[in-house]
Design an enzyme around this catalytic site. Structure first.
Site, PDB file in Angstrom:
ATOM      1  N   SER A 151       2.606   8.058   5.709  1.00  0.00           N
ATOM      2  CA  SER A 151       3.469   8.558   4.801  1.00  0.00           C
ATOM      3  C   SER A 151       2.522   9.723   4.043  1.00  0.00           C
ATOM      4  O   SER A 151       1.525   9.662   4.063  1.00  0.00           O
ATOM      5  CB  SER A 151       3.752   7.434   3.856  1.00  0.00           C
ATOM      6  OG  SER A 151       3.950   7.981   2.467  1.00  0.00           O
ATOM      7  N   LYS A 204      -1.223   2.506   3.597  1.00  0.00           N
ATOM      8  CA  LYS A 204      -0.707   3.693   4.616  1.00  0.00           C
ATOM      9  C   LYS A 204      -2.058   4.085   5.143  1.00  0.00           C
ATOM     10  O   LYS A 204      -2.350   4.440   6.301  1.00  0.00           O
ATOM     11  CB  LYS A 204       0.392   4.484   4.182  1.00  0.00           C
ATOM     12  CG  LYS A 204       1.704   3.941   4.141  1.00  0.00           C
ATOM     13  CD  LYS A 204       2.060   3.425   5.572  1.00  0.00           C
ATOM     14  CE  LYS A 204       3.472   2.816   5.457  1.00  0.00           C
ATOM     15  NZ  LYS A 204       3.832   2.234   6.916  1.00  0.00           N
ATOM     16  N   TYR A 256       0.974   1.548  -2.382  1.00  0.00           N
ATOM     17  CA  TYR A 256       1.705   1.622  -1.086  1.00  0.00           C
ATOM     18  C   TYR A 256       1.002   2.744  -0.316  1.00  0.00           C
ATOM     19  O   TYR A 256       0.419   2.544   1.078  1.00  0.00           O
ATOM     20  CB  TYR A 256       2.868   2.173  -1.334  1.00  0.00           C
ATOM     21  CG  TYR A 256       3.802   2.779  -0.366  1.00  0.00           C
ATOM     22  CD1 TYR A 256       4.185   1.968   0.787  1.00  0.00           C
ATOM     23  CD2 TYR A 256       3.946   4.228  -0.272  1.00  0.00           C
ATOM     24  CE1 TYR A 256       4.655   2.612   1.878  1.00  0.00           C
ATOM     25  CE2 TYR A 256       4.685   4.526   0.811  1.00  0.00           C
ATOM     26  CZ  TYR A 256       4.974   3.979   2.107  1.00  0.00           C
ATOM     27  OH  TYR A 256       5.539   4.573   3.038  1.00  0.00           O
TER      28      TYR A 256
END
Length: 321
Positions: free
Chosen positions: A117, A145, A141
């Site tokens: 991402s 990643k 988050y």
């Protein structure tokens, strides 16, 4: 080749399954169905219900289906949820990946595409984000990643697995209404939701150093994104080592511009209301897509209006409006 797509019944996963199967690749899906919908999968694509945290299941699936490559999409992906539940995000996103990589290495699988991402970059102050832009994620988050990328590259080096990490930007649209995103977490469905309930869409800050004062983002049609996964999977046949690639259009669209397009497409044209800035929002986040073209032979082709039109058809199918 047989490709296992983890998270294959999800919004993005089902598009990848469709693109790869239509291109003649043999695929199967693994999904715990926490967000996935089995009916999204193309006819003939097997679905195994289960989690990437289940190492014994992964080993059986890889062996029973003679899997030769993996596209790993299964992950939790909501920024606000990651802030509230960081341990869950690390457990599922990083722990699930580690379990998968152990099974992949043991099974002798030598190709892996990892769904990363643009969140790994955080908020860089640059006009175009290149793959060498320093990574400084600003939420759990994005941290999971980036940690996932490190883990993928380390396991690849240790076990001779060729890997591609795809860092994609803001995903929208649907290749078909039945494949549309059913959640209301990203900007396009969030605006649809407010407009169809007779409420004004919200803009969080209009005093950024951008042409109209609102944040500028790079939006990618999910069908283009699926084709990028196909291109990455095929690139692995000639790749030794690892590759990291941005997946975006390389063009910025402001929040206000996007809301205007949504209003035109949907026929709901309430003026947006401006609220205060949200913590952590960057003024501009736009990809350089040059490496994707050079390394994968892939370029996004679908414009923002097509993304919105396809998303609106999906919204009407699932929500009315």
């Amino acid at each position: 080749m047989t490709w296992l797509i983890t998270g294959g019944a999800g919004y993005i996963g089902a598009h990848v399954a469709r693109a790869m199967s239509e291109a003649g690749e043999r695929v199967l899906a693994l999904d715990d169905l926490s967000a996935g919908v089995p009916e999204r999968l193309p006819v003939g694509v097997p679905l195994v219900r289960g989690s990437s945290l289940d190492g014994e299941l992964l080993k059986r699936v890889l062996a029973d289906h003679a899997v030769t490559g993996v596209v790993h999409l299964a992950a939790r992906k909501q920024v606000a949820e990651s802030v509230a539940q960081p341990t869950r995000y690390y457990r599922e996103n990083v722990g699930g990946l580690a379990t998968l990589l152990d099974a992949v290495a043991e099974a002798g699988v030598r190709r892996l595409v990892f769904s990363s991402s643009a969140a790994v970059y955080g908020n860089p102050d640059v006009d175009l984000i290149i793959e060498d832009t320093p990574c400084a994620p600003v939420n759990p988050y994005g941290e999971t990643k980036l940690t996932g990328e490190w883990l993928v590259r380390a396991a690849g080096a240790a076990h001779g697995i060729s890997t591609v990490c795809l860092r994609y930007f803001n995903v929208a649209g649907a290749a078909a209404p039945e494949l549309a995103d059913t959640g209301v977490f990203n900007i396009v469905p969030m605006v649809f939701d407010r407009l169809t309930r007779g409420e004004a869409p919200r803009i969080f800050g209009d005093d950024y150093p951008t042409p109209d004062g609102t944040c500028v983002r790079d939006y990618i049609h999910v069908a283009d994104l699926a084709e990028a996964h196909l291109a990455a999977a095929r690139r692995l046949s000639g790749l030794s080592g690892d590759l990291t690639v941005n997946v975006g259009r390389g063009e910025g669209v402001s929040v206000r511009e996007l809301i205007d397009v949504i209003g035109e497409v949907s026929g709901h044209t309430r003026p947006p209301v401006v609220e205060g800035r949200r913590p952590g929002d960057a003024p501009r986040a736009v990809a350089s897509a040059a490496r994707a073209t050079e390394e994968l032979g892939w370029t996004a082709s679908r414009p923002v209006r097509e993304m919105v039109e396809s998303a609106w058809r999906g919204w009407q199918r699932h929500h009315g409006g």
